[in-house]
Design an enzyme around this catalytic site. Structure first.
Site, PDB file in Angstrom:
ATOM      1  N   ASP A  60       0.791  -1.238   0.033  1.00  0.00           N
ATOM      2  CA  ASP A  60       0.019   0.083   0.248  1.00  0.00           C
ATOM      3  C   ASP A  60       0.832   1.242   0.084  1.00  0.00           C
ATOM      4  O   ASP A  60       2.078   0.852   0.289  1.00  0.00           O
ATOM      5  CB  ASP A  60      -0.827  -0.057   1.224  1.00  0.00           C
ATOM      6  CG  ASP A  60      -1.622   1.236   1.261  1.00  0.00           C
ATOM      7  OD1 ASP A  60      -2.203   1.698   0.419  1.00  0.00           O
ATOM      8  OD2 ASP A  60      -1.731   1.691   2.539  1.00  0.00           O
ATOM      9  N   LYS A  61       0.501   2.198  -0.532  1.00  0.00           N
ATOM     10  CA  LYS A  61       1.346   3.532  -0.360  1.00  0.00           C
ATOM     11  C   LYS A  61       1.173   4.492   1.072  1.00  0.00           C
ATOM     12  O   LYS A  61       2.386   4.320   1.782  1.00  0.00           O
ATOM     13  CB  LYS A  61       0.925   4.563  -1.365  1.00  0.00           C
ATOM     14  CG  LYS A  61       1.668   5.974  -1.650  1.00  0.00           C
ATOM     15  CD  LYS A  61       1.245   6.836  -2.738  1.00  0.00           C
ATOM     16  CE  LYS A  61      -0.064   7.290  -2.233  1.00  0.00           C
ATOM     17  NZ  LYS A  61       0.251   8.417  -1.112  1.00  0.00           N
TER      18      LYS A  61
END
Length: 633
Positions: free
Chosen positions: A309-310
């Site tokens: 995920d960022k």
């Protein structure tokens, strides 16, 4: 009787050793009858604990190593080999004693964690300061901690400022500065300062208590190798008895058959895998990485694809509002107040960033939002002060038939290309403003990813719900193989399933809350513990307590080292048994010398596993220096 013998096993071991020395002295002084009597006594004394364990295993319908030794010792006594019977029983007990001591050392990480738990707390109740046992602290208590003191419970700082050593939780020895409003965790230590906190989690609910529980469970869980070896031992041990009978039937040499029986004991084979697993998990716990068991360690070592995920994973997860652009004569402060009040109903990090900005500007948020509808992955709709608000991304605007004027869209794209996330805010079905929010890439992201590639990772992918422009900036800065933007949680799950169908072994790293479905779908789910500790501990296979990607790299390197160590122990144990059996059959190894070599092999595999306690992947980082990516995104 059984309990007494178990409790005094060490005294029995060294008592038998003393009798062996006495028998040796008697032999030198020519007192052969006394020597024989002493050897028989040493055999009986040392043999009783072994025979009891063999009997207990038999009652459980299991053939144990103790059963093989007991049969062999009885046989040795029968043929008058008193020296060998006494030496074998003593060496077996002494080997068992050394095993226990070294295994305790491999579990020292857990013991050191338990020792860190505070015993008392200073609480303020009705204006009175009391010192109470930590078990008596209740939620809502005001707790006071001074320099050098241990924080007894999880809570939030009410007043004061302090520098905290959080190594017990995060594995990081660098002190963390904490002030009013910050969260603190039980069993962390105040290096300097003074704080008063409000107790939020007490007793077994604290993060520290859950860490201990998880490590205990992990060290008890078994890898596939351990499970296989246990099943193998259940077949192998009775097979050895049968083979010994065959050896006797063919050679009519009872001494050879007894020697064969003892030498074939699979002690090193059985102990080698679990001690490696325990040592590896212990190393992780000491370095702020919780690996949930030997089977997880086994799967983790085979991972070839990483999915991130960022926000909060590759980035710091501490976004800030960098700009507020208003349209249609709206006032900035007024729009910020309306949007922040609506976002108070959301747990999303971007929404909470807007709330934080309003509080920083001393804007009163005293109006509860009404008719709140959270649209997962897109934003929310609510009614505030009689105004209808829709706050989120383009997809949400389109879904609610809210048109985005060209000048607004052009401004949003401009902000996104500069590395911001653009949040659209519509009031009464017209776009009233855009909130630009930016985060920072973690300093350790680039070197951590490089280290993992060097250790065998073939593909690194980023999945994010953020816009295409921001995602591209992060992917380019970190040299990722792929990135996919503007995804919903279910889209991430679908992508991970596709990777698995293609034959990849996938690890998914996220914040443990929004990414829980994807984390659960991956072969290995990894969560950044600090941002949602409770959920991440339950959902993920691996938890990073300090939210540092270098810990992820350490965990991956550690998993490979642990499985490699396990295989080394297994091959060594099998090799030693094969060599010993060959030596027995050609007559070069006898009962006592074979038992000595057998016990030595057990200690060697334990000592080999103990090397994992000092395993440190940071030296690999030093070999691969890289400039950290610090771009605002």
């Amino acid at each position: 009787m059984f309990a007494f013998i178990h409790k005094n096993k060490i005294n029995i071991t060294f008592g038998a050793g003393f009798l062996l020395v006495f028998a040796l002295v008697s032999n030198f002084t020519g007192q052969y009858d006394l020597r024989q009597l002493t050897l028989i006594l040493a055999t009986v004394i040392a043999g009783i604990p072994i025979a009891i364990k063999a009997y207990q295993a038999l009652r459980m319908k299991a053939f144990s190593i103790e059963m093989l030794v007991t049969i062999a010792v009885i046989g040795a006594l029968f043929i008058g080999e008193y020296v060998e019977s006494a030496v074998v029983t003593f060496l077996f007990l002494f080997g068992d004693y050394l095993e226990v001591r070294t295994l305790e050392k491999t579990r020292s990480s857990l013991k050191s964690l338990v020792d860190l738990a505070p015993q008392e707390a200073i609480v303020i109740r009705e204006g009175i300061t009391l010192t109470v046992p930590v078990e008596e602290v209740i939620r809502g208590d005001r707790v006071m901690i001074r320099t050098g003191g241990k924080i007894p419970v999880d809570g939030k700082i009410l007043t004061g400022h302090a520098s905290l050593n959080e190594a017990a939780i995060t594995g990081e020895s660098v002190p963390a500065s904490k002030k009013a409003g910050d969260k603190v965790y039980g069993s962390t230590i105040i290096d300097t300062g003074y704080i008063e906190i409000i107790a939020e989690k007490v007793g077994d609910d604290t993060t520290f208590a859950k860490i201990i529980e998880l490590v205990e469970e992990a060290q008890e869980s078994k890898s596939k190798t351990e499970k296989f070896l246990n099943k193998f031992a259940n077949i192998y041990t009775p097979a050895v008895v049968v083979l010994s009978i065959v050896v006797y039937a063919l050679t009519r040499d009872l001494h050879l058959a007894i020697t064969f029986l003892v030498i074939a004991c699979p002690g090193a084979l059985i102990i080698g895998a679990p001690v490696s697993s325990v040592a590896g998990i212990g190393n992780g716990a000491r370095n702020g990485v919780l690996v949930k068991g030997g089977e997880v360690m086994d799967r983790f070592s085979k991972v070839d694809t990483l999915v991130f995920d960022k926000t909060g994973t590759l980035t710091k997860g501490k976004p800030e509002v960098t700009d507020i652009k208003v349209f249609h004569s709206h006032e900035e402060q007024n729009l910020l107040r309306l949007v922040a009040q609506a976002e108070m109903a959301s747990e999303h990090h971007l929404g909470q960033t807007i709330v934080k900005e309003a509080k920083n500007q001393d804007i009163a948020l005293d109006q509860e939002p009404e008719q709140v509808e959270v649209i997962k992955g897109n934003g929310l709709a609510a009614k505030v002060e009689g105004e209808g608000l829709v706050i989120g991304n383009r997809k949400l605007m389109k879904a609610r038939n809210i048109s985005i004027p060209e000048n607004v869209e052009a401004y949003a794209v401009k902000r996104e290309k500069a590395g911001n996330t653009a949040i659209f805010a519509a009031v009464n079905r017209k776009v009233a403003g855009i909130f630009s929010i930016a985060d920072q890439i973690r300093e350790d992201a680039a070197p951590a990813l490089a280290q993992m590639r060097a250790n065998g990772i073939k593909k690194i992918v980023m999945l994010t719900g953020d816009n295409q422009h921001t995602a591209e900036l992060v992917a380019t800065a970190l040299g990722l193989d792929e990135f996919h933007a503007e995804l919903l949680p279910e889209d991430k799950v679908t992508f991970i399933k596709q990777l698995k169908e293609q034959g990849h072994i996938v690890a998914m790293a996220g914040d443990g809350v929004n990414d829980a479905p994807a984390i659960a779908t991956a072969d290995i789910g990894l969560a950044m513990g600090e941002g949602g500790t409770d959920i991440s501990m339950e959902t993920a296979d691996v938890v990073l307590m300090a939210d540092k990607l270098m810990q992820f790299s350490h965990a991956y390197s550690l998993s490979k080292a642990t499985i490699r160590n396990m295989k080394q122990n297994t091959f060594f144990a099998v090799g030693i048994v094969a060599v010993l059996l060959a030596g027995v059959l050609v007559g070069s190894i006898h009962l006592a010398s074979g038992m000595f070599i057998h016990e030595a092999s057990v200690l060697i595999v334990i000592l080999n596993a103990m090397r994992l306690m000092g395993f440190n992947s940071k030296k690999l980082q030093a070999e691969q220096p890289m400039e950290p990516a610090n771009a605002a995104i």
